[in-house]
Motif scaffolding. Structure first.
Motif, PDB file in Angstrom:
ATOM      1  N   ALA A 288       0.820  -1.215   0.000  1.00  0.00           N
ATOM      2  CA  ALA A 288       0.000   0.000   0.000  1.00  0.00           C
ATOM      3  C   ALA A 288       0.852   1.264   0.000  1.00  0.00           C
ATOM      4  CB  ALA A 288      -0.940  -0.006   1.204  1.00  0.00           C
ATOM      5  N   GLU A 289       2.056   1.164   0.522  1.00  0.00           N
ATOM      6  CA  GLU A 289       2.949   2.324   0.541  1.00  0.00           C
ATOM      7  C   GLU A 289       3.372   2.739  -0.859  1.00  0.00           C
ATOM      8  OE1 GLU A 289       6.170   1.139   3.027  1.00  0.00           O
ATOM      9  OE2 GLU A 289       4.966   1.114   4.866  1.00  0.00           O
ATOM     10  N   LEU A 290       3.226   1.838  -1.827  1.00  0.00           N
ATOM     11  CA  LEU A 290       3.605   2.143  -3.209  1.00  0.00           C
ATOM     12  C   LEU A 290       2.457   2.786  -3.995  1.00  0.00           C
ATOM     13  CD1 LEU A 290       5.599  -1.083  -4.185  1.00  0.00           C
ATOM     14  CD2 LEU A 290       6.455   1.032  -3.160  1.00  0.00           C
TER      15      LEU A 290
ATOM     16  N   GLY B 206      10.288   0.767  -7.097  1.00  0.00           N
ATOM     17  CA  GLY B 206       9.712   0.608  -5.768  1.00  0.00           C
ATOM     18  C   GLY B 206       9.293  -0.821  -5.487  1.00  0.00           C
ATOM     19  N   VAL B 207       8.693  -1.472  -6.503  1.00  0.00           N
ATOM     20  CA  VAL B 207       8.272  -2.861  -6.331  1.00  0.00           C
ATOM     21  C   VAL B 207       9.471  -3.766  -6.106  1.00  0.00           C
ATOM     22  CG1 VAL B 207       7.243  -4.846  -7.516  1.00  0.00           C
ATOM     23  CG2 VAL B 207       6.127  -2.607  -7.639  1.00  0.00           C
TER      24      VAL B 207
ATOM     25  N   LEU C  66      -1.075  -3.637  -8.129  1.00  0.00           N
ATOM     26  CA  LEU C  66      -0.877  -3.250  -6.731  1.00  0.00           C
ATOM     27  C   LEU C  66      -2.073  -3.675  -5.880  1.00  0.00           C
ATOM     28  CD1 LEU C  66       1.294  -1.849  -5.074  1.00  0.00           C
ATOM     29  CD2 LEU C  66       0.091   0.312  -5.423  1.00  0.00           C
ATOM     30  N   ASP C  67      -3.268  -3.517  -6.406  1.00  0.00           N
ATOM     31  CA  ASP C  67      -4.471  -3.960  -5.674  1.00  0.00           C
ATOM     32  C   ASP C  67      -4.400  -5.455  -5.373  1.00  0.00           C
ATOM     33  OD1 ASP C  67      -5.580  -1.437  -5.635  1.00  0.00           O
ATOM     34  OD2 ASP C  67      -6.823  -1.760  -7.419  1.00  0.00           O
ATOM     35  N   ALA C  68      -3.983  -6.246  -6.365  1.00  0.00           N
ATOM     36  CA  ALA C  68      -3.879  -7.696  -6.173  1.00  0.00           C
ATOM     37  C   ALA C  68      -2.824  -8.036  -5.137  1.00  0.00           C
ATOM     38  CB  ALA C  68      -3.560  -8.381  -7.500  1.00  0.00           C
ATOM     39  N   LEU C  69      -1.712  -7.313  -5.157  1.00  0.00           N
ATOM     40  CA  LEU C  69      -0.636  -7.563  -4.194  1.00  0.00           C
ATOM     41  C   LEU C  69      -1.058  -7.184  -2.775  1.00  0.00           C
ATOM     42  CD1 LEU C  69       2.335  -6.275  -6.372  1.00  0.00           C
ATOM     43  CD2 LEU C  69       1.887  -8.648  -5.722  1.00  0.00           C
ATOM     44  N   ILE C  70      -1.807  -6.091  -2.665  1.00  0.00           N
ATOM     45  CA  ILE C  70      -2.309  -5.678  -1.349  1.00  0.00           C
ATOM     46  C   ILE C  70      -3.262  -6.734  -0.799  1.00  0.00           C
ATOM     47  CG2 ILE C  70      -3.777  -3.987  -0.161  1.00  0.00           C
ATOM     48  CD1 ILE C  70      -2.566  -1.853  -2.037  1.00  0.00           C
TER      49      ILE C  70
END
Length: 238
Positions: A142-144, A173-174, A216-220
């Protein structure tokens, strides 16, 4: 070397900033004699390098064309030296090639080479992202979010130079979550080489940026299956 092409470069990247940096370089005392001049020279070279990279992405430095350091230096309002040094760096990155006694030719990069770069990037980044998907907590991902949103804004504005910087920042960043500086360095070098010429139109950039947000949503959410599908799709040659 067409005049209109060069004018586009300088008009879009702020040559005045480079010129101002150059004219402050003469004189002035300091604790270490000559240190200020060295720092400013490096600053000028860095600004010229950034400007040339932006011009490559924008297509203002045309593949196959030869550009001389003295002529480019006149356009920037600096000597040929920082331009030549910046061009030597671009030669190391594979963006230009030296033409003896003439200058530097922008390399033509065809579909096959771009496809090969995408394949190598995928071989490096996809396994890393999937490994991180299983181990990094959602709050770290989420910080990304600001980095992903920056790519969306840049794509929507249609600013290619801004987009490529935001795009690299997001991927950096990832991969940075892996804690491997060498991995980040190699991946970013490949990424930079794959960004010019930037063949996608604004709609393509918007689609790429949307993939950043979706990934990013999927990773979160720790949804590895969706993340796997998205990250593989992201490296598909378009």
């Amino acid at each position: 070397m067409g005049g209109p092409v060069e004018q586009g470069v300088w008009g879009s990247v702020g040559a005045q900033g480079v010129r101002g940096e150059h004219t402050r370089g003469g004189g002035g005392g300091g604790a270490v004699p000559g240190a200020r001049g060295v720092v400013q020279r490096a600053s000028v070279r860095g600004q010229v390098l950034d400007a040339l990279r932006a011009a490559l992405v924008a297509g203002e430095l045309e593949p196959g064309e030869v550009y001389s350091a003295p002529v480019l230096g006149e356009r920037f309002g600096v000597s040929a030296t920082p331009v030549r040094e910046a061009m030597q760096q671009l030669a190391l990155e594979g963006a230009v090639e030296v033409v003896p006694n003439r200058g530097f030719r922008v390399v033509r990069r065809g579909e096959r080479e771009l496809a090969e770069l995408a394949e190598v990037r995928a071989l490096i980044e996809v396994p890393v992202v999937l490994r991180l998907a299983r181990s990094v907590p959602g709050e770290r991902w989420a910080e990304l979010r600001p980095l992903a949103e920056a790519t969306v804004r840049a794509a929507g504005a249609g600013c290619r130079a801004t987009y490529v910087e935001a795009d690299r920042a997001f991927h950096r960043g990832v991969l940075g979550l892996a804690g491997n500086a060498e991995l980040v360095r190699i991946a970013e070098d490949l990424h930079r080489r794959a960004q010019w010429p930037l063949v996608r139109d604004v709609a393509g950039l918007v689609a790429d940026a949307a993939e950043h947000v979706a990934l990013l949503d999927a990773l979160i959410d720790r949804d590895v299956d969706v993340a796997r599908s998205l990250v593989r799709e992201h490296f598909r040659v378009r």
